[in-house]
Design an enzyme around this catalytic site. Structure first.
Site, PDB file in Angstrom:
ATOM      1  N   CYS A 203    -103.569 -88.017 -40.344  1.00  0.00           N
ATOM      2  CA  CYS A 203    -104.214 -88.659 -39.205  1.00  0.00           C
ATOM      3  C   CYS A 203    -105.668 -88.182 -39.164  1.00  0.00           C
ATOM      4  CB  CYS A 203    -103.478 -88.373 -37.898  1.00  0.00           C
ATOM      5  SG  CYS A 203    -103.464 -86.645 -37.405  1.00  0.00           S
TER       6      CYS A 203
ATOM      7  N   CYS B 130    -103.667 -94.223 -36.432  1.00  0.00           N
ATOM      8  CA  CYS B 130    -105.005 -94.082 -35.851  1.00  0.00           C
ATOM      9  C   CYS B 130    -106.058 -94.752 -36.721  1.00  0.00           C
ATOM     10  CB  CYS B 130    -105.343 -92.611 -35.637  1.00  0.00           C
ATOM     11  SG  CYS B 130    -104.766 -91.520 -36.946  1.00  0.00           S
TER      12      CYS B 130
ATOM     13  N   CYS C  61    -107.112 -93.695 -46.525  1.00  0.00           N
ATOM     14  CA  CYS C  61    -107.088 -92.584 -47.487  1.00  0.00           C
ATOM     15  C   CYS C  61    -107.368 -93.107 -48.895  1.00  0.00           C
ATOM     16  CB  CYS C  61    -105.741 -91.870 -47.452  1.00  0.00           C
ATOM     17  SG  CYS C  61    -105.234 -91.380 -45.792  1.00  0.00           S
TER      18      CYS C  61
END
Length: 231
Positions: free
Chosen positions: A15, A88, A92
């Site tokens: 996150c 959220c 990545c």
């Protein structure tokens, strides 16, 4: 070896701040699914410390001591087989993996103790589901681990005979297994307890008898895992 396993897929919970949801996911996964998953967590912009509300929920619901938990950067994680973002909007791009999914969890920060506890319960359910999908070989590119308790459950000729019977005949009543194996009820109950506890067989009540079903996906995933181990 206890219930340890070989070849657990590494799961990265990610996150933004690695201060709440991803920390709880790592800790809960390690406690309830550590024989199937190798969990870790990180944040794209780590906070200075883990949220006290998250630590309190872990302690109250699971007895987890979060004293050593700390927010981590993505660079600290290394490689992962599965990446789970917590909801959220985290991206990545530098984190290659075989599978990724987003759990869409609302941040409980600032909403009181019950919000943290509810988030932890949702995470627990998601972790159990993820572990089950891994064990059943349902995630492409991720091999199920070879669990020692599963191998131990199969290390008996009578239990192997039960598995073979269920594979051939589908759902089978305990009375039929008793007749086919030529054993008493206590002995059968012992064997079936081991097979159901490791997840290879499920049971349902039908009148005074139990009826058993083989988890075909899980037994198939075990075969694939053993092949991978041999390679």
């Amino acid at each position: 070896m206890g219930a340890r396993s070989i070849g657990r897929p590494r799961v990265a919970f990610v996150c933004t701040h690695n201060a709440c949801r991803s920390q709880m996911a790592e800790a809960i996964a390690r406690q309830i699914a550590g024989d199937v998953l190798d969990p870790c967590s990180a944040g794209t912009d780590p906070a200075p410390e883990v949220d006290p509300g998250a630590l309190r929920a872990l302690s109250e619901l699971y007895g987890i001591d979060g004293t050593g938990l700390r927010p981590k950067t993505l660079d600290e994680l290394g490689e992962a087989d599965i990446v789970v973002t917590m909801g959220c909007g985290v991206r990545c791009p530098v984190f290659p993996c075989a599978h990724r999914e987003d759990w869409g969890l609302e941040d409980p920060a600032g909403r009181g103790p019950e919000a943290f506890r509810e988030t932890a319960r949702v995470i627990e359910a998601r972790v159990r589901d993820l572990a089950c999908r891994v064990e059943r070989g349902e995630i492409p590119g991720v091999t199920a681990p070879v669990r020692a308790d599963v191998l131990r459950a199969l290390a008996d000729e009578r239990r192997l005979a039960v598995v073979a019977s269920l594979a051939e005949g589908g759902e089978t009543c305990a009375c039929e297994l008793l007749e086919g194996l030529g054993i008493g009820q206590p002995t059968l109950s012992h064997h079936m307890k081991l097979l159901t506890e490791c997840g290879l067989v499920s049971a349902r009540k039908d009148g005074r008898w139990l009826r058993y079903t083989l988890d075909r996906k899980r037994i198939s995933a075990l075969g694939d895992a053993l092949k991978e181990l041999a390679r």
